[in-house]
Enzyme design. Sequence first.
Site, PDB file in Angstrom:
ATOM      1  N   LYS A  26      -2.437  19.399  38.889  1.00  0.00           N
ATOM      2  CA  LYS A  26      -2.969  20.410  37.004  1.00  0.00           C
ATOM      3  C   LYS A  26      -4.282  19.923  36.659  1.00  0.00           C
ATOM      4  O   LYS A  26      -5.478  19.510  37.934  1.00  0.00           O
ATOM      5  CB  LYS A  26      -2.235  18.771  36.174  1.00  0.00           C
ATOM      6  CG  LYS A  26      -2.756  17.173  36.373  1.00  0.00           C
ATOM      7  CD  LYS A  26      -1.826  16.441  36.324  1.00  0.00           C
ATOM      8  CE  LYS A  26      -2.225  14.800  36.672  1.00  0.00           C
ATOM      9  NZ  LYS A  26      -1.004  13.889  36.608  1.00  0.00           N
ATOM     10  N   TYR A  56     -36.271   9.438  29.066  1.00  0.00           N
ATOM     11  CA  TYR A  56     -36.289   9.882  28.004  1.00  0.00           C
ATOM     12  C   TYR A  56     -36.123   7.997  27.336  1.00  0.00           C
ATOM     13  O   TYR A  56     -36.087   7.045  28.050  1.00  0.00           O
ATOM     14  CB  TYR A  56     -34.422  10.033  27.035  1.00  0.00           C
ATOM     15  CG  TYR A  56     -34.623  11.588  26.822  1.00  0.00           C
ATOM     16  CD1 TYR A  56     -35.826  11.591  25.960  1.00  0.00           C
ATOM     17  CD2 TYR A  56     -33.990  12.257  27.649  1.00  0.00           C
ATOM     18  CE1 TYR A  56     -35.663  13.571  25.909  1.00  0.00           C
ATOM     19  CE2 TYR A  56     -34.351  13.942  27.651  1.00  0.00           C
ATOM     20  CZ  TYR A  56     -34.593  14.146  27.083  1.00  0.00           C
ATOM     21  OH  TYR A  56     -34.691  15.561  26.246  1.00  0.00           O
TER      22      TYR A  56
HETATM   23  C1  LIG Z   1      -0.975  12.731  37.608  1.00  0.00           C
HETATM   24  C2  LIG Z   1       0.108  12.737  38.174  1.00  0.00           C
HETATM   25  C3  LIG Z   1       0.312  12.137  38.775  1.00  0.00           C
HETATM   26  C4  LIG Z   1      -0.736  12.071  40.100  1.00  0.00           C
HETATM   27  O1  LIG Z   1      -1.126  10.732  40.269  1.00  0.00           O
HETATM   28  P1  LIG Z   1      -2.534  10.370  40.931  1.00  0.00           P
HETATM   29  O2  LIG Z   1      -2.454   9.376  41.063  1.00  0.00           O
HETATM   30  O3  LIG Z   1      -3.810  11.936  41.160  1.00  0.00           O
HETATM   31  O4  LIG Z   1      -1.842  10.424  42.881  1.00  0.00           O
HETATM   32  C5  LIG Z   1       2.053  11.286  39.463  1.00  0.00           C
HETATM   33  N1  LIG Z   1       2.476  11.749  38.452  1.00  0.00           N
HETATM   34  C6  LIG Z   1       2.807  12.430  37.375  1.00  0.00           C
HETATM   35  C7  LIG Z   1       3.650  12.059  36.464  1.00  0.00           C
HETATM   36  C8  LIG Z   1       1.428  11.767  37.007  1.00  0.00           C
HETATM   37  O5  LIG Z   1       1.035  12.697  35.248  1.00  0.00           O
END
Ligand SMILES: *Cc1c(COP(=O)(O)O)cnc(C)c1O
Length: 372
Positions: free
Chosen positions: A44, A262
């Site tokens: 994702k 700054y």
């Molecule tokens: C993002 C996500 C993962 C992966 O999690 P990580 O901590 O990045 O390994 C697995 N399951 C769900 C439902 C997620 O939203």
Amino acid sequence: MAGLAPIDRAKAQAELIIDLDALVANWRLLAARSAPARCAAVVKADAYGIGTEQAARSLFHAGCKIFFVAHVSEGVRVRAVTGAEAEIYVLNGLLSGVERLQSYLSYGLKPVLGSLHDLQLWSGSGIGASVPAALHVDTGMNRLGFGVDELLSLAGMVQTVRVDLLMSHFVSSELPKDGLNDQQIARFEKLRSAFPALAASMANSSALFLPQQPFFDLVRPGYALYGGNPTPGSKNPMRSVVTLRTPVLQIREIKAGESVGYNVQWTAKRKTKLATIGVGYADGMPRNLMATDQRAGGEAVVNDKLCPFAGRVSMDLTVLDVTDAGDVRPGTMVELLNARWGVDEMAERAGTIGYEILTNLSRRYHRIYKGG
Ligand SMILES: *Cc1c(COP(=O)(O)O)cnc(C)c1O
């Protein structure tokens, strides 16, 4: 960020080197660790910032056949670079709208259903009888997913759609001593016995390192694939995937008592050699990495030495104290992220998590993909 065309090397201020061989090696390590459970890849948010297409293609060729994305649009991109054989789950559930539902059918995407509303929509769409879905049960996060008792009471309605996966998500898997891990596993087990025919999945990256080994039939790592440390506080078992390099733009020497940046936040305590680099908060470098007279900020590797930030991070510029780094001149390469100083180290200084560092990696960087 997204939507900007790729920047070519000659015009970029900084380059982001993405090691796809390390990505694949990380997936293999996690797959071996969780076997005989199958190992998916969570890609994702543009594969946590490193690039959906490059990541999904490399992992698919390495043998990963199951992918999780958050959005339908991301699922479409994964489908375009993998074969028909890849299974792609869309985590964020269904959003209403006939057109959107049609995309699940057109691209063979499997929705992750998490509410009665989702289930009714999917069941009523007619697509649910052909495209399989996953059921997401909320065992403690109180975010997305059916309640445990709610799903038990809907067992009859679940029969009206095709389902091939029962899943849940940990609240604190990076904290092995947190009692919630056991509670969540117990709640999930209860549901699993009510749906014995479904494959089950609970583990994200950190859960792959829990002593309970809650791997079930399928594990879903994301962060660790990209080099993030799934075991905070212990040595990172993963290989580094991203390197961020940028040349020094200008060098100057200042006297003790002079300030940098700054609002006079950082004052030199000695005669100091400064190097200015062309990366700032507009590039995803957290402004919270600012170094003040009260607190240390970010660091960067110059000539194999860790050099501290001096003063505030600006939009397009950051200043480093390179007094102790030997021969530094305009053009000398500075590494802001590498195997020694990675996303976890940077995140800790910025008061955030490496996930946020990765997903903010700028589109202004020239991206170089190695291996894969
Ligand atoms: C993002 C996500 C993962 C992966 O999690 P990580 O901590 O990045 O390994 C697995 N399951 C769900 C439902 C997620 O939203």
